[in-house]
Design a protein around this motif. Structure first.
Motif, PDB file in Angstrom:
ATOM      1  N   ALA A  34      31.929  58.088  32.385  1.00 31.66           N
ATOM      2  CA  ALA A  34      31.548  56.726  32.725  1.00 31.66           C
ATOM      3  C   ALA A  34      30.041  56.609  32.776  1.00 31.66           C
ATOM      4  O   ALA A  34      29.459  55.644  32.285  1.00 31.66           O
ATOM      5  CB  ALA A  34      32.154  56.320  34.067  1.00 31.66           C
ATOM      6  N   ARG A  35      29.421  57.563  33.347  1.00 30.66           N
ATOM      7  CA  ARG A  35      27.967  57.568  33.435  1.00 30.66           C
ATOM      8  C   ARG A  35      27.373  57.659  32.038  1.00 30.66           C
ATOM      9  O   ARG A  35      26.397  56.977  31.721  1.00 30.66           O
ATOM     10  CB  ARG A  35      27.531  58.783  34.272  1.00 30.66           C
ATOM     11  CG  ARG A  35      26.284  58.534  35.022  1.00 30.66           C
ATOM     12  CD  ARG A  35      25.825  59.784  35.686  1.00 30.66           C
ATOM     13  NE  ARG A  35      26.215  59.817  37.080  1.00 30.66           N
ATOM     14  CZ  ARG A  35      26.121  60.855  37.863  1.00 30.66           C
ATOM     15  NH1 ARG A  35      25.709  61.989  37.392  1.00 30.66           N
ATOM     16  NH2 ARG A  35      26.453  60.784  39.108  1.00 30.66           N
ATOM     17  N   GLN A  36      27.965  58.490  31.229  1.00 29.01           N
ATOM     18  CA  GLN A  36      27.485  58.667  29.859  1.00 29.01           C
ATOM     19  C   GLN A  36      27.583  57.350  29.087  1.00 29.01           C
ATOM     20  O   GLN A  36      26.653  56.966  28.387  1.00 29.01           O
ATOM     21  CB  GLN A  36      28.361  59.725  29.174  1.00 29.01           C
ATOM     22  CG  GLN A  36      27.619  60.688  28.347  1.00 29.01           C
ATOM     23  CD  GLN A  36      28.575  61.729  27.745  1.00 29.01           C
ATOM     24  OE1 GLN A  36      29.776  61.527  27.679  1.00 29.01           O
ATOM     25  NE2 GLN A  36      28.007  62.819  27.337  1.00 29.01           N
ATOM     26  N   SER A  37      28.674  56.639  29.180  1.00 23.23           N
ATOM     27  CA  SER A  37      28.869  55.383  28.463  1.00 23.23           C
ATOM     28  C   SER A  37      27.864  54.342  28.919  1.00 23.23           C
ATOM     29  O   SER A  37      27.321  53.604  28.088  1.00 23.23           O
ATOM     30  CB  SER A  37      30.278  54.841  28.710  1.00 23.23           C
ATOM     31  OG  SER A  37      31.223  55.651  28.064  1.00 23.23           O
ATOM     32  N   ARG A  38      27.572  54.267  30.224  1.00 23.44           N
ATOM     33  CA  ARG A  38      26.612  53.284  30.701  1.00 23.44           C
ATOM     34  C   ARG A  38      25.221  53.585  30.162  1.00 23.44           C
ATOM     35  O   ARG A  38      24.504  52.689  29.743  1.00 23.44           O
ATOM     36  CB  ARG A  38      26.596  53.271  32.241  1.00 23.44           C
ATOM     37  CG  ARG A  38      27.774  52.552  32.836  1.00 23.44           C
ATOM     38  CD  ARG A  38      27.550  52.299  34.318  1.00 23.44           C
ATOM     39  NE  ARG A  38      27.205  53.487  35.077  1.00 23.44           N
ATOM     40  CZ  ARG A  38      28.082  54.250  35.726  1.00 23.44           C
ATOM     41  NH1 ARG A  38      29.366  53.942  35.712  1.00 23.44           N
ATOM     42  NH2 ARG A  38      27.690  55.307  36.395  1.00 23.44           N
ATOM     43  N   VAL A  39      24.841  54.854  30.190  1.00 27.49           N
ATOM     44  CA  VAL A  39      23.518  55.228  29.692  1.00 27.49           C
ATOM     45  C   VAL A  39      23.424  54.917  28.194  1.00 27.49           C
ATOM     46  O   VAL A  39      22.423  54.364  27.724  1.00 27.49           O
ATOM     47  CB  VAL A  39      23.255  56.723  29.972  1.00 27.49           C
ATOM     48  CG1 VAL A  39      22.002  57.195  29.263  1.00 27.49           C
ATOM     49  CG2 VAL A  39      23.141  56.961  31.461  1.00 27.49           C
ATOM     50  N   ILE A  40      24.470  55.220  27.425  1.00 25.42           N
ATOM     51  CA  ILE A  40      24.464  54.979  25.961  1.00 25.42           C
ATOM     52  C   ILE A  40      24.375  53.494  25.682  1.00 25.42           C
ATOM     53  O   ILE A  40      23.587  53.052  24.841  1.00 25.42           O
ATOM     54  CB  ILE A  40      25.731  55.583  25.319  1.00 25.42           C
ATOM     55  CG1 ILE A  40      25.672  57.105  25.352  1.00 25.42           C
ATOM     56  CG2 ILE A  40      25.896  55.107  23.881  1.00 25.42           C
ATOM     57  CD1 ILE A  40      26.960  57.774  24.959  1.00 25.42           C
ATOM     58  N   ASP A  41      25.160  52.705  26.418  1.00 25.25           N
ATOM     59  CA  ASP A  41      25.147  51.260  26.187  1.00 25.25           C
ATOM     60  C   ASP A  41      23.787  50.667  26.507  1.00 25.25           C
ATOM     61  O   ASP A  41      23.307  49.799  25.775  1.00 25.25           O
ATOM     62  CB  ASP A  41      26.233  50.572  27.030  1.00 25.25           C
ATOM     63  CG  ASP A  41      27.638  50.861  26.493  1.00 25.25           C
ATOM     64  OD1 ASP A  41      27.748  51.236  25.296  1.00 25.25           O
ATOM     65  OD2 ASP A  41      28.622  50.686  27.251  1.00 25.25           O
ATOM     66  N   ARG A  42      23.137  51.113  27.586  1.00 27.01           N
ATOM     67  CA  ARG A  42      21.799  50.603  27.908  1.00 27.01           C
ATOM     68  C   ARG A  42      20.812  50.994  26.826  1.00 27.01           C
ATOM     69  O   ARG A  42      19.974  50.189  26.409  1.00 27.01           O
ATOM     70  CB  ARG A  42      21.335  51.161  29.270  1.00 27.01           C
ATOM     71  CG  ARG A  42      21.872  50.420  30.450  1.00 27.01           C
ATOM     72  CD  ARG A  42      21.134  50.797  31.708  1.00 27.01           C
ATOM     73  NE  ARG A  42      20.964  52.230  31.886  1.00 27.01           N
ATOM     74  CZ  ARG A  42      21.640  52.988  32.732  1.00 27.01           C
ATOM     75  NH1 ARG A  42      22.522  52.455  33.539  1.00 27.01           N
ATOM     76  NH2 ARG A  42      21.427  54.273  32.814  1.00 27.01           N
ATOM     77  N   PHE A  43      20.893  52.211  26.372  1.00 26.63           N
ATOM     78  CA  PHE A  43      19.954  52.685  25.362  1.00 26.63           C
ATOM     79  C   PHE A  43      20.136  51.903  24.050  1.00 26.63           C
ATOM     80  O   PHE A  43      19.177  51.440  23.450  1.00 26.63           O
ATOM     81  CB  PHE A  43      20.155  54.194  25.123  1.00 26.63           C
ATOM     82  CG  PHE A  43      19.210  54.758  24.117  1.00 26.63           C
ATOM     83  CD1 PHE A  43      17.870  54.958  24.431  1.00 26.63           C
ATOM     84  CD2 PHE A  43      19.643  55.084  22.840  1.00 26.63           C
ATOM     85  CE1 PHE A  43      16.998  55.489  23.501  1.00 26.63           C
ATOM     86  CE2 PHE A  43      18.761  55.609  21.916  1.00 26.63           C
ATOM     87  CZ  PHE A  43      17.437  55.807  22.244  1.00 26.63           C
ATOM     88  N   ILE A  44      21.385  51.742  23.613  1.00 26.64           N
ATOM     89  CA  ILE A  44      21.652  51.016  22.354  1.00 26.64           C
ATOM     90  C   ILE A  44      21.284  49.558  22.508  1.00 26.64           C
ATOM     91  O   ILE A  44      20.731  48.950  21.586  1.00 26.64           O
ATOM     92  CB  ILE A  44      23.125  51.188  21.954  1.00 26.64           C
ATOM     93  CG1 ILE A  44      23.359  52.629  21.510  1.00 26.64           C
ATOM     94  CG2 ILE A  44      23.516  50.235  20.824  1.00 26.64           C
ATOM     95  CD1 ILE A  44      24.770  52.982  21.182  1.00 26.64           C
ATOM     96  N   GLY A  45      21.557  48.971  23.650  1.00 29.54           N
ATOM     97  CA  GLY A  45      21.177  47.586  23.886  1.00 29.54           C
ATOM     98  C   GLY A  45      19.678  47.423  23.759  1.00 29.54           C
ATOM     99  O   GLY A  45      19.190  46.443  23.181  1.00 29.54           O
ATOM    100  N   GLY A  46      18.932  48.387  24.287  1.00 27.94           N
ATOM    101  CA  GLY A  46      17.477  48.341  24.171  1.00 27.94           C
ATOM    102  C   GLY A  46      17.044  48.459  22.712  1.00 27.94           C
ATOM    103  O   GLY A  46      16.134  47.766  22.263  1.00 27.94           O
ATOM    104  N   LEU A  47      17.707  49.330  21.953  1.00 30.55           N
ATOM    105  CA  LEU A  47      17.378  49.469  20.529  1.00 30.55           C
ATOM    106  C   LEU A  47      17.702  48.193  19.759  1.00 30.55           C
ATOM    107  O   LEU A  47      16.940  47.760  18.894  1.00 30.55           O
ATOM    108  CB  LEU A  47      18.143  50.647  19.904  1.00 30.55           C
ATOM    109  CG  LEU A  47      17.696  52.056  20.299  1.00 30.55           C
ATOM    110  CD1 LEU A  47      18.607  53.092  19.667  1.00 30.55           C
ATOM    111  CD2 LEU A  47      16.269  52.303  19.868  1.00 30.55           C
ATOM    112  N   GLU A  48      18.833  47.555  20.061  1.00 30.06           N
ATOM    113  CA  GLU A  48      19.223  46.327  19.380  1.00 30.06           C
ATOM    114  C   GLU A  48      18.258  45.215  19.703  1.00 30.06           C
ATOM    115  O   GLU A  48      17.907  44.405  18.831  1.00 30.06           O
ATOM    116  CB  GLU A  48      20.641  45.929  19.760  1.00 30.06           C
ATOM    117  CG  GLU A  48      21.701  46.820  19.121  1.00 30.06           C
ATOM    118  CD  GLU A  48      23.122  46.466  19.562  1.00 30.06           C
ATOM    119  OE1 GLU A  48      23.301  45.686  20.541  1.00 30.06           O
ATOM    120  OE2 GLU A  48      24.063  46.992  18.939  1.00 30.06           O
TER     121      GLU A  48
END
Length: 181
Positions: free
Chosen positions: A160-174
């Motif tokens: 769960a922690r991993q998914s939140r970190v990935i989503d924040r990172f990708i959102g920032g890239l987008e």
């Protein structure tokens, strides 16, 4: 000799004239012969001439009717030939129209197939792009997670922690990609 001399003297005087009784007898004989001929031969001649005239007139009549029939047949043939020409022209036009219709139908079918292939290609490209983006997200997420874990010295092993970190990172890239466009 007297009679001979008289006859000779008469002959010398009128050598072309015949004696009158002889002329009368010959004329009567001629008239009798002509009468007999007129009575027996003339009707036959007239009958033969009448029959010949009738045959000629019948031949002329038959020739006229044959000519009329031939003209009618010629006119019929001409009209049939003209009609056949019109029919051939109509068939040629019909075949040309059918050819154009077939070409138009084939073009339309080709355009539909092309559009179908292009649409299927776009769907496939979109599916491949999504799959690639998903694969990239996972791989990038793994790399980012590992990198973040090493940087933060914190373990991000929890899913769960991993998914939140990935989503924040990708959102920032987008967001950065959207701003750069």
């Amino acid at each position: 000799m007297n009679a001979l001399a008289a006859l000779a003297s008469q002959e010398r005087q009128e050598p072309l004239l015949l004696p009158t009784p002889e002329v009368v007898v010959q004329l009567l004989a001629l008239l009798v012969v002509l009468g007999l001929l007129a009575r027996s031969l003339l009707p036959r001649i007239n009958r033969a001439l009448t029959e010949r005239r009738a045959a000629v007139e019948d031949g002329i009549s038959e020739a006229r009717s044959a000519r009329t029939e031939a003209e009618q047949a010629l006119e019929l043939n001409r009209s049939l030939l003209a009609e056949a020409g019109h029919e051939a022209a109509r068939l040629r036009q019909e075949a040309t129209d059918q050819g154009f219709a077939t070409i138009a139908a084939m073009r339309e079918q080709g355009a539909r197939q092309r559009d179908s292939l292009v649409a299927a290609g776009r769907v496939q490209v979109e599916a491949d792009r999504r799959a690639s983006v998903e694969t990239l997200r996972r791989e990038l997420g793994t790399v980012v997670t590992d990198l973040a874990g090493q940087l933060a010295a914190e373990s991000l092993e929890d899913q769960a922690r991993q998914s939140r970190v990935i989503d924040r990172f990708i959102g920032g890239l987008e967001d950065k990609a959207a701003k750069s466009r």
